[in-house]
Design a protein around this motif. Structure first.
Motif, PDB file in Angstrom:
ATOM      1  N   ALA A   1       1.023  -1.319  -0.087  1.00 23.73           N
ATOM      2  CA  ALA A   1      -0.023  -0.020   0.263  1.00 23.73           C
ATOM      3  C   ALA A   1       0.755   1.178  -0.102  1.00 23.73           C
ATOM      4  CB  ALA A   1      -0.991  -0.188   1.226  1.00 23.73           C
ATOM      5  N   LEU A   2       1.937   1.107   0.907  1.00 24.56           N
ATOM      6  CA  LEU A   2       2.862   2.329   0.763  1.00 24.56           C
ATOM      7  C   LEU A   2       3.446   2.802  -0.613  1.00 24.56           C
ATOM      8  CD1 LEU A   2       4.551   1.991   4.337  1.00 24.56           C
ATOM      9  CD2 LEU A   2       2.972   3.722   3.413  1.00 24.56           C
ATOM     10  N   ARG A   3       4.207   1.307  -1.012  1.00 24.99           N
ATOM     11  CA  ARG A   3       4.818   1.714  -2.300  1.00 24.99           C
ATOM     12  C   ARG A   3       3.793   1.805  -3.524  1.00 24.99           C
ATOM     13  NH1 ARG A   3       5.044  -1.869  -6.372  1.00 24.99           N
ATOM     14  NH2 ARG A   3       3.952  -3.866  -4.891  1.00 24.99           N
ATOM     15  N   GLU A   4       2.870   1.423  -3.666  1.00 24.95           N
ATOM     16  CA  GLU A   4       1.755   1.872  -4.628  1.00 24.95           C
ATOM     17  C   GLU A   4       1.234   3.472  -4.516  1.00 24.95           C
ATOM     18  OE1 GLU A   4       0.833   0.279  -7.417  1.00 24.95           O
ATOM     19  OE2 GLU A   4       1.826  -1.400  -7.154  1.00 24.95           O
ATOM     20  N   THR A   5       1.109   3.798  -3.172  1.00 22.01           N
ATOM     21  CA  THR A   5       0.513   5.287  -3.045  1.00 22.01           C
ATOM     22  C   THR A   5       1.811   6.160  -3.441  1.00 22.01           C
ATOM     23  OG1 THR A   5      -1.062   4.537  -1.389  1.00 22.01           O
ATOM     24  CG2 THR A   5      -0.082   6.729  -1.342  1.00 22.01           C
ATOM     25  N   THR A   6       3.124   5.876  -3.139  1.00 19.36           N
ATOM     26  CA  THR A   6       4.004   6.696  -3.572  1.00 19.36           C
ATOM     27  C   THR A   6       4.096   6.640  -5.190  1.00 19.36           C
ATOM     28  OG1 THR A   6       5.258   6.261  -1.660  1.00 19.36           O
ATOM     29  CG2 THR A   6       6.458   7.153  -3.465  1.00 19.36           C
ATOM     30  N   GLU A   7       4.142   5.227  -5.694  1.00 24.56           N
ATOM     31  CA  GLU A   7       4.433   5.380  -7.317  1.00 24.56           C
ATOM     32  C   GLU A   7       3.220   6.027  -7.833  1.00 24.56           C
ATOM     33  OE1 GLU A   7       4.622   1.260  -8.116  1.00 24.56           O
ATOM     34  OE2 GLU A   7       6.603   1.086  -7.145  1.00 24.56           O
ATOM     35  N   GLU A   8       1.764   5.570  -7.400  1.00 24.56           N
ATOM     36  CA  GLU A   8       0.639   6.166  -8.465  1.00 24.56           C
ATOM     37  C   GLU A   8       0.300   7.370  -7.950  1.00 24.56           C
ATOM     38  OE1 GLU A   8      -2.192   3.341  -7.916  1.00 24.56           O
ATOM     39  OE2 GLU A   8      -1.027   1.816  -8.810  1.00 24.56           O
ATOM     40  N   ALA A   9       0.533   8.029  -6.681  1.00 24.42           N
ATOM     41  CA  ALA A   9      -0.035   9.502  -6.354  1.00 24.42           C
ATOM     42  C   ALA A   9       1.019  10.321  -5.786  1.00 24.42           C
ATOM     43  CB  ALA A   9      -0.947   9.265  -5.173  1.00 24.42           C
ATOM     44  N   GLY A  10       2.240   9.977  -5.635  1.00 22.63           N
ATOM     45  CA  GLY A  10       3.433  10.707  -5.186  1.00 22.63           C
ATOM     46  C   GLY A  10       3.388  11.011  -3.567  1.00 22.63           C
ATOM     47  N   TYR A  11       2.598  10.370  -2.995  1.00 22.17           N
ATOM     48  CA  TYR A  11       2.558  10.540  -1.557  1.00 22.17           C
ATOM     49  C   TYR A  11       3.314   9.527  -0.778  1.00 22.17           C
ATOM     50  CZ  TYR A  11      -1.624  13.463  -2.392  1.00 22.17           C
ATOM     51  OH  TYR A  11      -2.346  14.334  -2.988  1.00 22.17           O
ATOM     52  N   THR A  12       4.194   9.891   0.074  1.00 24.43           N
ATOM     53  CA  THR A  12       4.906   9.090   0.974  1.00 24.43           C
ATOM     54  C   THR A  12       4.237   8.671   2.466  1.00 24.43           C
ATOM     55  OG1 THR A  12       6.305  10.829   2.100  1.00 24.43           O
ATOM     56  CG2 THR A  12       7.014   9.759   0.024  1.00 24.43           C
ATOM     57  N   GLU A  13       4.711   7.700   3.257  1.00 29.08           N
ATOM     58  CA  GLU A  13       4.258   7.699   4.360  1.00 29.08           C
ATOM     59  C   GLU A  13       4.349   8.992   5.513  1.00 29.08           C
ATOM     60  OE1 GLU A  13       4.079   3.968   7.934  1.00 29.08           O
ATOM     61  OE2 GLU A  13       5.942   4.692   6.902  1.00 29.08           O
ATOM     62  N   SER A  14       4.960   9.802   5.160  1.00 26.30           N
ATOM     63  CA  SER A  14       5.111  10.873   6.095  1.00 26.30           C
ATOM     64  C   SER A  14       4.005  12.012   5.592  1.00 26.30           C
ATOM     65  CB  SER A  14       6.491  11.455   5.934  1.00 26.30           C
ATOM     66  OG  SER A  14       6.981  11.880   4.831  1.00 26.30           O
ATOM     67  N   ASP A  15       3.493  11.815   4.544  1.00 21.72           N
ATOM     68  CA  ASP A  15       2.440  12.569   3.932  1.00 21.72           C
ATOM     69  C   ASP A  15       1.098  12.309   4.305  1.00 21.72           C
ATOM     70  OD1 ASP A  15       4.159  14.251   2.131  1.00 21.72           O
ATOM     71  OD2 ASP A  15       3.988  12.575   0.704  1.00 21.72           O
ATOM     72  N   LEU A  16       1.003  11.103   5.004  1.00 15.51           N
ATOM     73  CA  LEU A  16      -0.445  10.683   5.352  1.00 15.51           C
ATOM     74  C   LEU A  16      -0.441  10.298   6.891  1.00 15.51           C
ATOM     75  CD1 LEU A  16      -0.295   7.910   2.499  1.00 15.51           C
ATOM     76  CD2 LEU A  16      -1.497  10.161   2.610  1.00 15.51           C
ATOM     77  N   ASN A  17      -1.394  10.461   7.372  1.00 13.76           N
ATOM     78  CA  ASN A  17      -1.862   9.657   8.967  1.00 13.76           C
ATOM     79  C   ASN A  17      -2.716   8.563   8.486  1.00 13.76           C
ATOM     80  OD1 ASN A  17      -2.416   9.177  11.461  1.00 13.76           O
ATOM     81  ND2 ASN A  17      -3.680  10.663  11.536  1.00 13.76           N
ATOM     82  N   VAL A  18      -2.062   7.398   8.472  1.00 16.12           N
ATOM     83  CA  VAL A  18      -2.672   6.080   8.158  1.00 16.12           C
ATOM     84  C   VAL A  18      -3.241   5.474   9.394  1.00 16.12           C
ATOM     85  CG1 VAL A  18      -2.162   3.807   7.357  1.00 16.12           C
ATOM     86  CG2 VAL A  18      -0.914   5.518   6.326  1.00 16.12           C
ATOM     87  N   HIS A  19      -4.546   5.208   9.241  1.00 20.18           N
ATOM     88  CA  HIS A  19      -5.292   4.500  10.486  1.00 20.18           C
ATOM     89  C   HIS A  19      -5.029   3.150  10.332  1.00 20.18           C
ATOM     90  CE1 HIS A  19      -6.637   8.633  11.747  1.00 20.18           C
ATOM     91  NE2 HIS A  19      -6.809   8.833  10.316  1.00 20.18           N
ATOM     92  N   ARG A  20      -4.297   2.496  10.650  1.00 21.04           N
ATOM     93  CA  ARG A  20      -3.945   0.923  10.674  1.00 21.04           C
ATOM     94  C   ARG A  20      -4.944   0.249  11.166  1.00 21.04           C
ATOM     95  NH1 ARG A  20       2.281  -0.611  10.075  1.00 21.04           N
ATOM     96  NH2 ARG A  20       1.182  -2.337   9.627  1.00 21.04           N
TER      97      ARG A  20
END
Length: 172
Positions: free
Chosen positions: A80-99
């Motif tokens: 999910a992290l890799r695909e979000t970075t590849e497809e939308a340019g957002y990294t984990e630090s850009d997001l507050n993921v509700h695990r």
């Protein structure tokens, strides 16, 4: 019973829509299904909640949140992290993921079983623009009903409505 929401077409071959801590109907062939993972990304603009939807640049040009296939040796969350970075340019630090807020959808694509795990993630800076990859030709930030309508699948609609209700009730 009537619904306040517009009708959404049913996806053929839905196998399971599993909300964390919810009921599950297991399918005997789940282990052979293609796995994918992604984030349902939302942002808060004033009093409005919007969801990021990406339009594929291939096939039927479907709309979905950032997601992709799990690579060998990779877990769902790393995918999910890799695909979000590849497809939308957002990294984990850009997001507050509700695990603890995840949903697993199972369905058929071209006759093959597919399992997709989504986590709910909030964009920390609501004005940060997405950077699309070549896999997508367009993106939109949409409210709950519009995101459901553009995706067009009942299982996706149920997931987005449940997440939207938790966001609005401050239950994250």
């Amino acid at each position: 019973m009537t619904s306040a929401f517009p009708p959404v077409p049913k996806r053929l071959g839905i196998l399971r829509a599993k909300q964390k801590k919810g009921p599950t109907i297991e399918h005997k062939d789940s282990k052979m299904a293609k796995r994918a993972a992604g984030f349902l990304i939302f942002r808060r603009l004033r009093e409005r909640i919007e969801y990021l939807m990406l339009q594929a640049s291939y096939g039927q040009h479907h709309w979905s949140p950032p997601k992709g296939h799990v690579d060998p040796g990779e877990d769902d969350y790393a995918t999910a992290l890799r695909e979000t970075t590849e497809e939308a340019g957002y990294t984990e630090s850009d997001l507050n993921v509700h695990r603890k807020q995840s949903c697993t959808l199972e369905y058929k694509v071209k006759g093959h079983d597919k399992v997709v795990v989504y986590w709910l993630a909030e964009l920390r800076n609501p004005s940060q623009e997405a950077k699309l990859s070549d896999e997508h030709q367009d993106m939109k930030w949409l409210d709950c009903d519009a995101a459901i309508q553009i995706a067009g699948y009942e299982d996706f609609a149920k997931m987005v409505r449940q997440f939207d209700a938790k966001i609005k009730a401050n239950e994250l």
